[in-house]
Design an enzyme around this catalytic site. Structure first.
Site, PDB file in Angstrom:
ATOM      1  N   ARG A  38       0.837  -1.207   0.000  1.00  0.00           N
ATOM      2  CA  ARG A  38       0.000   0.000   0.000  1.00  0.00           C
ATOM      3  C   ARG A  38       0.873   1.260   0.000  1.00  0.00           C
ATOM      4  O   ARG A  38       0.569   2.249   0.649  1.00  0.00           O
ATOM      5  CB  ARG A  38      -0.959   0.034   1.187  1.00  0.00           C
ATOM      6  CG  ARG A  38      -1.813  -1.214   1.314  1.00  0.00           C
ATOM      7  CD  ARG A  38      -2.672  -1.460   0.097  1.00  0.00           C
ATOM      8  NE  ARG A  38      -3.391  -2.719   0.184  1.00  0.00           N
ATOM      9  CZ  ARG A  38      -4.061  -3.264  -0.829  1.00  0.00           C
ATOM     10  NH1 ARG A  38      -4.079  -2.668  -2.003  1.00  0.00           N
ATOM     11  NH2 ARG A  38      -4.687  -4.395  -0.673  1.00  0.00           N
TER      12      ARG A  38
ATOM     13  N   ASN B  94       3.058  -7.854   7.741  1.00  0.00           N
ATOM     14  CA  ASN B  94       3.246  -9.134   7.046  1.00  0.00           C
ATOM     15  C   ASN B  94       4.751  -9.360   6.954  1.00  0.00           C
ATOM     16  O   ASN B  94       5.357  -9.244   5.897  1.00  0.00           O
ATOM     17  CB  ASN B  94       2.601  -9.085   5.656  1.00  0.00           C
ATOM     18  CG  ASN B  94       1.105  -8.876   5.737  1.00  0.00           C
ATOM     19  OD1 ASN B  94       0.417  -9.452   6.575  1.00  0.00           O
ATOM     20  ND2 ASN B  94       0.577  -8.024   4.876  1.00  0.00           N
TER      21      ASN B  94
ATOM     22  N   LYS C 200       1.053  -9.181  13.776  1.00  0.00           N
ATOM     23  CA  LYS C 200      -0.182  -9.530  13.091  1.00  0.00           C
ATOM     24  C   LYS C 200      -0.217 -11.053  13.042  1.00  0.00           C
ATOM     25  O   LYS C 200       0.716 -11.678  12.531  1.00  0.00           O
ATOM     26  CB  LYS C 200      -0.203  -8.951  11.673  1.00  0.00           C
ATOM     27  CG  LYS C 200      -1.389  -9.414  10.835  1.00  0.00           C
ATOM     28  CD  LYS C 200      -1.321  -8.849   9.418  1.00  0.00           C
ATOM     29  CE  LYS C 200      -2.455  -9.381   8.556  1.00  0.00           C
ATOM     30  NZ  LYS C 200      -2.414  -8.832   7.180  1.00  0.00           N
TER      31      LYS C 200
ATOM     32  N   GLU D  99      -5.955 -13.001   7.715  1.00  0.00           N
ATOM     33  CA  GLU D  99      -5.637 -13.017   6.283  1.00  0.00           C
ATOM     34  C   GLU D  99      -4.601 -14.087   5.946  1.00  0.00           C
ATOM     35  O   GLU D  99      -3.684 -13.886   5.158  1.00  0.00           O
ATOM     36  CB  GLU D  99      -5.154 -11.641   5.829  1.00  0.00           C
ATOM     37  CG  GLU D  99      -6.191 -10.553   6.053  1.00  0.00           C
ATOM     38  CD  GLU D  99      -5.717  -9.183   5.630  1.00  0.00           C
ATOM     39  OE1 GLU D  99      -6.553  -8.402   5.151  1.00  0.00           O
ATOM     40  OE2 GLU D  99      -4.517  -8.892   5.781  1.00  0.00           O
TER      41      GLU D  99
ATOM     42  N   ARG E  20     -17.978 -10.110   9.856  1.00  0.00           N
ATOM     43  CA  ARG E  20     -16.586  -9.805  10.180  1.00  0.00           C
ATOM     44  C   ARG E  20     -16.481  -8.674  11.208  1.00  0.00           C
ATOM     45  O   ARG E  20     -15.521  -8.622  11.988  1.00  0.00           O
ATOM     46  CB  ARG E  20     -15.850  -9.423   8.896  1.00  0.00           C
ATOM     47  CG  ARG E  20     -14.440  -8.918   9.090  1.00  0.00           C
ATOM     48  CD  ARG E  20     -13.773  -8.748   7.751  1.00  0.00           C
ATOM     49  NE  ARG E  20     -12.686  -7.787   7.791  1.00  0.00           N
ATOM     50  CZ  ARG E  20     -12.041  -7.368   6.721  1.00  0.00           C
ATOM     51  NH1 ARG E  20     -12.370  -7.817   5.528  1.00  0.00           N
ATOM     52  NH2 ARG E  20     -11.063  -6.490   6.816  1.00  0.00           N
TER      53      ARG E  20
ATOM     54  N   LYS F  71      -8.043  -1.311  15.170  1.00  0.00           N
ATOM     55  CA  LYS F  71      -8.402  -0.412  14.075  1.00  0.00           C
ATOM     56  C   LYS F  71      -9.580   0.460  14.507  1.00  0.00           C
ATOM     57  O   LYS F  71     -10.448   0.021  15.255  1.00  0.00           O
ATOM     58  CB  LYS F  71      -8.767  -1.195  12.825  1.00  0.00           C
ATOM     59  CG  LYS F  71      -7.576  -1.905  12.201  1.00  0.00           C
ATOM     60  CD  LYS F  71      -7.859  -2.352  10.776  1.00  0.00           C
ATOM     61  CE  LYS F  71      -6.620  -3.014  10.179  1.00  0.00           C
ATOM     62  NZ  LYS F  71      -6.744  -3.255   8.737  1.00  0.00           N
TER      63      LYS F  71
ATOM     64  N   ASP G  50     -12.258  -2.069   8.198  1.00  0.00           N
ATOM     65  CA  ASP G  50     -10.903  -1.877   7.665  1.00  0.00           C
ATOM     66  C   ASP G  50     -10.761  -0.514   7.004  1.00  0.00           C
ATOM     67  O   ASP G  50     -10.734  -0.423   5.779  1.00  0.00           O
ATOM     68  CB  ASP G  50     -10.590  -2.987   6.653  1.00  0.00           C
ATOM     69  CG  ASP G  50      -9.113  -3.100   6.321  1.00  0.00           C
ATOM     70  OD1 ASP G  50      -8.301  -2.446   6.989  1.00  0.00           O
ATOM     71  OD2 ASP G  50      -8.779  -3.838   5.383  1.00  0.00           O
TER      72      ASP G  50
ATOM     73  N   GLU H 294      -5.509   3.487   1.676  1.00  0.00           N
ATOM     74  CA  GLU H 294      -5.753   2.228   0.969  1.00  0.00           C
ATOM     75  C   GLU H 294      -7.119   2.188   0.303  1.00  0.00           C
ATOM     76  O   GLU H 294      -7.241   1.774  -0.851  1.00  0.00           O
ATOM     77  CB  GLU H 294      -5.604   1.059   1.947  1.00  0.00           C
ATOM     78  CG  GLU H 294      -5.877  -0.295   1.322  1.00  0.00           C
ATOM     79  CD  GLU H 294      -5.706  -1.432   2.309  1.00  0.00           C
ATOM     80  OE1 GLU H 294      -6.065  -2.570   1.950  1.00  0.00           O
ATOM     81  OE2 GLU H 294      -5.222  -1.193   3.438  1.00  0.00           O
TER      82      GLU H 294
ATOM     83  N   GLU I 225     -16.672  10.504   0.187  1.00  0.00           N
ATOM     84  CA  GLU I 225     -17.762   9.669   0.699  1.00  0.00           C
ATOM     85  C   GLU I 225     -18.960   9.745  -0.232  1.00  0.00           C
ATOM     86  O   GLU I 225     -19.610   8.732  -0.515  1.00  0.00           O
ATOM     87  CB  GLU I 225     -18.161  10.125   2.102  1.00  0.00           C
ATOM     88  CG  GLU I 225     -19.286   9.288   2.706  1.00  0.00           C
ATOM     89  CD  GLU I 225     -19.681   9.734   4.098  1.00  0.00           C
ATOM     90  OE1 GLU I 225     -20.234   8.909   4.850  1.00  0.00           O
ATOM     91  OE2 GLU I 225     -19.431  10.904   4.439  1.00  0.00           O
TER      92      GLU I 225
ATOM     93  N   TRP J  95     -14.568 -12.482   2.420  1.00  0.00           N
ATOM     94  CA  TRP J  95     -13.846 -11.472   3.198  1.00  0.00           C
ATOM     95  C   TRP J  95     -14.727 -10.743   4.197  1.00  0.00           C
ATOM     96  O   TRP J  95     -14.213 -10.089   5.106  1.00  0.00           O
ATOM     97  CB  TRP J  95     -13.179 -10.465   2.255  1.00  0.00           C
ATOM     98  CG  TRP J  95     -12.067 -11.089   1.484  1.00  0.00           C
ATOM     99  CD1 TRP J  95     -12.132 -11.661   0.249  1.00  0.00           C
ATOM    100  CD2 TRP J  95     -10.710 -11.239   1.915  1.00  0.00           C
ATOM    101  NE1 TRP J  95     -10.904 -12.154  -0.125  1.00  0.00           N
ATOM    102  CE2 TRP J  95     -10.005 -11.906   0.878  1.00  0.00           C
ATOM    103  CE3 TRP J  95     -10.015 -10.876   3.068  1.00  0.00           C
ATOM    104  CZ2 TRP J  95      -8.647 -12.212   0.972  1.00  0.00           C
ATOM    105  CZ3 TRP J  95      -8.657 -11.179   3.160  1.00  0.00           C
ATOM    106  CH2 TRP J  95      -7.995 -11.835   2.126  1.00  0.00           C
TER     107      TRP J  95
END
Length: 838
Positions: free
Chosen positions: A171, A213, A291, A295, A345, A369, A374, A402, A522, A553
């Site tokens: 990202r 990651n 993390k 995912e 989720r 978060k 997300d 993102e 938005e 997801w």
């Protein structure tokens, strides 16, 4: 006078010369000497503070100031800088008003009411914070005789970089990593030093330098001792401490063990040994970010252990060094079945963490978060922020846009963050603003260790983030982490004055534009709490409302021909509303109380459901998307008004970005409106959707469109093009020709085309066989966002040719030349009377 060009590297610390027109006796601060108190090694934050003040006076006021190390050597008006203890050691005292600030970690005190200005800090880095505050006032022309103290709201004020060891940034839209290349740490760390300087100027005190990651090779001896050590040494004089993101599976992938089970003795010893080596290289490491079990990442759940057992296993070896584990609450199953109406989720963070509240070690902080999904364009605050009573927590924001235009769109995020921070979670029926929950001496939990993190994607581009205007978000993040009650517009105007100068015209124009940017985004990307309707299965950039459903997801809208929205009520839905405390849950549960801007987050309703505004849901969608896109159409013209007031280099960069954004906002508007008109079967009251009087679709059969060497092709996301089709060359070259039926006059010509990452096609627009202009499909070289290899809403774009004189019967021709696999794809031509937006 032509302004000298600037590349953006200095950002808001450029220390631009204060114009004579705004200088006064007060803000010209005729300082002669800076006294740096204390015995420093030349690399402490106090030493840096003296250097910054010297540079600031030279650049802002053209004044040379002498640095000395004791009060007896000072002459004239003097700035005395140092820690409270060093100041007291000279026999001096401060007034009682300073005590609440200088008794608090990182607090500072400024006093300019005499000819001995004070910049005092509770510790060394606090002195530097105070010096930057002093210079901010000086550079903005707002300096005066004052006393002022400040202290941060929380001790954790960190950045999470998502840099990869190969030099890429996940990202990342502003170039390559400042830290890594080809599996190792870069040799030249000068930009890292400049980054640390920027961080310190807004009160940030920690950075996790690698992607969550994580690649375990960062823990190798050479990378630690010849790399991470050097990074920490570069950042330390700015009061910025270094941390690392760990790969939970490193015992297997790096250590050669058969397992990464957190209760396995070999795994425990592996992490003990790693931690010893890490602290031998960086004795003041802030700790680890993790993390896990998200995912596809391995984690303690992979071995039948709890998240607390995994976190505590990493926390224990950190304890002797004072290090923290920031354990991300971003844990969820990404193979959810949408067929089960109870699956959600948004429930994951509370479901995974609340029952473990008393099981986490003291030096574990759960990193949450800001919303339950997300980083969407609008979310409610995460309910987990109000559910952990014993376990310390930090909120996670995202400077990297993102889901919000990926820094090809200018979107000022601080107003959204401010809404989250000001939300009242009503813990135990008492006022519990999110910002107070996260403040160490406020809120219902009074955590001693809490604070702020943000995903930031600065790269080696001179703009840092790929867009000069995107730096407003990084600046605002630091300001809000320090004092979360600050106003987003006030923060923005400070940033503008520091970045572009103090001209009120410039400040007003940029402030107005950026304050409009989040509501506009938005508006055209997804409203009523439906989420950002981007392609979540691909690049997370352009429009793709269809991708929101039918996947594992969990970022669902549950849209069908009858209605839209997630039923998150307790009575009939997923129960997410019930994760909030009762006074908040009551609002979310009741559709009549839920505010319109979060209606579709909490409720599934028919498209004909009437909002509190009096509009139906579907009509609101149409109107909001048209209004949002229309606002963005004004951005290029508003920016153009600053020609000559901003240096040419930055002016042209931003002008190009805003022109692109304006074109892409129309792609967003059309894609979303077409999709939901088709799905719902309900027309727009104003007949705008698919009714574009100025457009000439090039793929639609028409005797007035002649294709030579071009053919119609399907578009991957059909709503992203007229009638779901584009045209592209059959060979190397082709042409598209149309005869105009217009009244004689002056028009703006817009060409919508597709610019993919698989090539660089070339185009020329001709009027009666005379060239109007040429362009190249090379946006992958000019924009930083995640590009698409397909014809879709990511690659759809527009170019304008303005002020073209036309008459009835004129012939427009576009000649396209394929470049690589990009076959000069085109969508439509718009022939717009001046001032019209189709």
């Amino acid at each position: 006078m032509t302004l000298p060009n600037e590349d953006g590297v200095a950002a808001w610390l450029r220390y631009g010369e204060l114009p004579a027109s705004v200088r006064t006796a007060a803000n010209s601060a005729a300082v002669d000497t800076i006294v740096v108190l204390g015995d420093h090694n030349g690399k402490s934050p106090v030493t840096v503070a003296g250097q910054e003040l010297t540079d600031g006076f030279r650049n802002i006021l053209g004044r040379t100031v002498t640095i000395v190390n004791n009060l007896s050597a000072a002459s004239g008006t003097t700035i005395i800088i140092g820690t409270l203890s060093d100041y007291k050691a000279t026999g001096q005292a401060v007034n009682n008003d300073a005590s609440p600030f200088l008794s608090h970690e990182d607090g500072y005190w400024l006093d300019t009411t005499s000819d001995k200005h004070l910049v005092l800090g509770s510790n060394e880095r606090a002195v530097l914070y105070g010096a930057f505050d002093y210079l901010s006032r000086l550079a903005q022309g707002t300096f005066s005789a004052f006393t002022f103290g400040s202290r941060p709201s929380a001790p954790i004020r960190w950045i999470n970089q998502w840099d990869n060891m190969d030099g890429s940034i996940e990202r990342g839209y502003g170039g390559k990593s400042l830290f890594f290349t080809d599996g190792r740490i870069v040799d030249n760390l000068e930009r890292v030093r400049q980054y640390a300087r920027l961080m310190a100027s807004i009160g940030l005190n920690g950075i996790v330098i690698n992607n969550v990651n994580a690649n375990a090779s960062l823990l190798g001896e050479d990378n630690l001792n010849n790399g991470v050590r050097r990074i920490a040494d570069i950042m330390r004089p700015y009061g910025v401490r270094t941390g690392l993101a760990l790969n939970f599976d490193a015992p297997r992938t790096l250590g050669g063990l058969e397992t990464s089970d957190p209760l396995d003795a070999g795994v425990v010893k592996f992490w003990e040994d790693v931690t010893k080596r890490v602290y031998a290289a960086v004795p003041d490491l802030i700790g680890y970010t993790i993390k896990a079990n998200s995912e596809g990442q391995p984690g303690p759940l992979s071995y039948g252990r709890t998240l607390a057992e995994g976190a505590n296993m990493l926390a224990k070896p950190l304890e002797p060094y004072g290090g923290l584990v920031l354990y991300r609450a971003f844990v969820y199953d990404h193979h959810l079945s949408e067929a089960d109406p109870k699956n959600d989720r948004a429930n994951a963070a509370v479901d995974f963490f609340t029952h473990l509240d008393e099981q986490f070690a003291e030096n574990v902080v759960v990193q949450i978060k800001f919303g339950p999904i997300d980083f969407q364009v609008r979310e409610p605050p995460s309910p987990l922020l109000a559910r952990l009573k014993k376990t310390r927590a930090a909120i996670e924001f995202m400077v990297a846009q993102e889901y919000m235009g990926q820094q090809s769109h200018a979107v000022y995020l601080a107003p959204e963050w401010q809404e989250i921070l000001a939300f009242d979670m009503r813990v135990n029926g008492q006022q519990s603003l999110v910002r107070d929950i996260l403040t160490t001496d406020k809120g219902p939990f009074t955590w001693s260790t809490t604070g702020y993190t943000a995903v930031v994607n600065v790269g080696n581009d001179s703009t840092w983030l790929g867009h000069h205007l995107a730096m407003a978000n990084l600046y605002a993040y630091g300001r809000l982490a320090w004092r979360p009650s600050d106003d987003a517009k006030d923060i923005l105007e400070d940033w503008i004055r520091l970045t572009f100068g103090v001209d009120p015209t410039v400040v007003s124009a940029i402030s107005s534009l950026l304050m409009d940017s989040w509501p506009a985004y938005e508006g055209h990307s997804g409203n009523l709490g439906v989420q950002t309707l981007c392609d979540i299965l691909y690049t997370h950039y352009g429009p793709s409302p269809a991708s929101q459903d039918g996947n594992g997801w969990g970022q669902w809208t549950r849209a069908d021909s009858q209605g839209i929205g997630m039923d998150r009520s307790v009575a009939t839905g997923t129960g997410n509303a019930g994760q909030y405390h009762p006074e908040v849950a009551t609002v979310w549960e009741d559709i009549s109380k839920t505010p319109d801007n979060l209606l579709l987050w909490f409720h599934h309703v028919p498209y004909t459901h009437v909002l509190k505004s009096g509009k139906t849901v579907i009509q609101h969608f149409y109107d909001a998307h048209y209004e949002g896109a229309a606002t963005v159409q004004t951005f290029p013209q508003r920016w153009a008004s600053l020609k000559g007031k901003v240096d040419d280099a930055r002016f042209e960069h931003i002008a190009f970005k805003l022109a692109y954004q304006a074109g892409h906002a129309i792609v967003w508007r059309d894609s979303v409106c077409r999709f939901y008109q088709t799905m719902s079967g309900i027309e727009d009251d104003q007949k705008r959707v698919n009714n574009h009087k100025w457009r000439i679709p090039l793929a639609a059969p028409s005797p007035n469109v002649v294709l030579v060497g071009y053919e119609p092709v399907a578009v991957r996301l059909p709503e992203a093009a007229s009638d779901g089709k584009a045209v592209q060359t059959t060979g190397e070259t082709g042409s598209v020709k149309t005869t105009l039926d217009v009244e004689d006059g002056t028009y703006d010509l817009a060409v919508n085309y597709f610019d993919t990452l698989v090539g660089r096609a070339k185009y020329e627009l001709l009027l009666n066989d005379k060239s109007v202009g040429k362009w190249e499909g090379n946006l992958q070289d000019r924009l930083g966002h995640d590009f698409s290899e397909y014809l879709d809403g990511h690659s759809a774009t527009r170019i304008y040719f303005r002020g073209v004189v036309l008459k009835k019967g004129d012939v427009l021709t576009i000649v396209g030349r394929a470049g690589g696999k990009e076959k000069a794809p085109l969508d439509y031509i718009s022939v717009l009377p001046e001032g019209e937006v189709d």
